[in-house]
Write an enzyme that holds these catalytic residues in place. Structure first.
Site, PDB file in Angstrom:
ATOM      1  CG  PHE A   8       5.495   4.976   1.707  1.00  0.00           C
ATOM      2  CD1 PHE A   8       6.145   5.125   2.911  1.00  0.00           C
ATOM      3  CD2 PHE A   8       5.204   3.695   1.264  1.00  0.00           C
ATOM      4  CE1 PHE A   8       6.495   4.022   3.675  1.00  0.00           C
ATOM      5  CE2 PHE A   8       5.548   2.587   2.012  1.00  0.00           C
ATOM      6  CZ  PHE A   8       6.199   2.746   3.233  1.00  0.00           C
ATOM      7  N   PRO A  40       0.813  -1.228   0.000  1.00  0.00           N
ATOM      8  CG  PRO A  40      -0.940  -1.601   1.489  1.00  0.00           C
ATOM      9  CD  PRO A  40       0.364  -2.185   1.020  1.00  0.00           C
ATOM     10  CB  CYS A  41       1.264   3.809  -2.543  1.00  0.00           C
ATOM     11  SG  CYS A  41      -0.371   4.295  -3.175  1.00  0.00           S
ATOM     12  CD  GLN A  42      -3.433   3.524   0.111  1.00  0.00           C
ATOM     13  OE1 GLN A  42      -2.499   2.794   0.410  1.00  0.00           O
ATOM     14  NE2 GLN A  42      -4.472   3.105  -0.584  1.00  0.00           N
TER      15      GLN A  42
END
Length: 390
Positions: free
Chosen positions: A79, A75-77
């Protein structure tokens, strides 16, 4: 045959990209209901193992096989600059380190079975380069076999680099999907890591020109290896001197130039809007986070472009277009699929006891925005294929 296991699988851009290469998925790991339905629809014979935090134990106990490649975009949220940037303190961000544990388990079992070490392919947003807690350094240090995070040379991580650690070699590079044949500005960092001893590993992400010290971009510009650290003189904290970082200069692409060749001709710019030519000067692109918002709310400047490239697809906003003097309309799920390089209607599936033609748009938008750009992943797969064959 090259095998892989996929974590945070989503709607499997990886399998769409790698199936033409002959790679075989051994298992997926996804727990979001709609992407799970997409996986079951397109790959009913590949087991979806659900929660990735269960994988390490299942690999170590032999319940699931240890593949040649571990691939995924955690999951990128945590960063993302658009998010709260909780980084590794965020439960989602900490899955980055869980990925290392899975990778270690795969290598342990493969060694016990007399097989060569696996290869990791990881994708995320470039925001991880600049988190306050040095998330990228933590990730690289864990992969390299260090007991502490790696510290970036000159205090800042650049867009591309290479690490040779006690345990593994690691390369990273920020790639933009618009230079791989889809008309979308989508910059993502890709990390490739392995404990394999064979030479040429860095060539998976970097293209050599005439010598091992010259790295070439597709624009013809070179990325020079500017510093090699073989001792820890303050640049790397107390990391062992057996590891070294190769730091590579930032590189810029030329605006308006096609830096990378088109990998998927069927996804060319003029096709993504269907039968109309895309953005021939009569189109305007409207950023989704500027729609129904006050003018001072952001939206990448005014949030409107006269361009041949769409803004980055996200899970939060659906961008819009205006054609000539007609009204503004949002992108359709089909157009979003094409912007990511997927086959048409990849996400138009039977869902929750309803036929495909009644599949809701909202989960489709979210799943597509969460996914990787197919042609970028295919290019990396081709590079891995070449490396393993050499």
């Amino acid at each position: 045959m090259i095998t892989y296991g996929s974590v945070c699988s989503g709607i499997e851009a990886v399998s769409v990209a790698w199936d033409p290469l002959g790679f075989k998925p051994l298992w997926f790991s996804e727990n979001d209901p709609f992407p799970c339905a997409v996986l079951d629809h397109h790959w009913p014979n590949v087991p979806n193992l659900g929660d990735m935090t269960t994988l390490t134990n299942r690999i170590m106990t032999g319940q699931i096989p240890a593949p040649d490649i571990l691939v995924g975009g955690t999951p990128c949220q945590s960063f993302s600059i658009a998010g709260q940037r909780g980084s590794l303190s965020d439960e989602r961000g900490n899955l980055t380190l869980e990925l290392v544990r899975i990778f270690d388990a795969i290598d342990t079992i493969r060694q016990q079975n007399g097989k060569p070490p696996a290869i990791l392919v990881w994708e995320n947003v470039p925001g991880i380069l600049s988190t306050k807690d040095n998330a990228l350094g933590c990730f690289l240090g864990a992969l390299a076999g260090e007991s502490i995070p790696l510290e970036p040379p000159r205090g800042k991580w650049t867009n591309a680099g290479f690490v040779h650690g006690n345990k593994r070699k690691i390369a990273w590079r920020v790639l933009d999907a618009q230079f791989f044949g889809v008309p979308q500005r989508r910059r993502r960092i890709f990390v490739v890591a392995s404990a394999r001893k064979s030479a040429g590993f860095e060539q998976i992400l970097f293209e050599p020109q005439s010598s091992s010290r010259d790295i070439k971009t597709r624009s013809g510009k070179e990325l020079q290896i500017v510093r090699t650290v073989t001792t820890p003189p303050g640049l790397r904290g107390n990391a062992s001197s057996d590891s070294y970082i190769v730091d590579i200069n930032r590189f810029q692409t030329v605006s308006g130039k096609t830096v990378f060749p088109t990998l998927l001709a069927s996804m060319a710019t003029k096709q993504w809007l269907g039968n109309q030519e895309a953005f021939s000067g009569n189109y305007y692109i409207i950023n989704g986070n500027a729609i129904n918002k006050p003018v001072n709310s952001g939206g990448n400047g005014i949030g409107i472009l006269n361009s041949t490239k769409m803004y980055t697809l996200t899970t939060s906003f659906t961008h819009a277009v205006q054609y000539q003097n007609q009204g503004v309309r949002r992108l359709t799920p089909l157009e979003c699929e094409r912007l990511q390089g997927f086959p048409d209607n990849h996400t138009l599936i039977p869902y929750r006891n309803k036929p495909a033609e009644k599949c809701p748009d909202t989960p489709r938008y979210k799943a597509i925005g969460n996914s990787m750009a197919v042609p970028v992943v295919r290019w990396i797969g081709q590079r891995i294929q070449h490396y393993l064959a050499s």
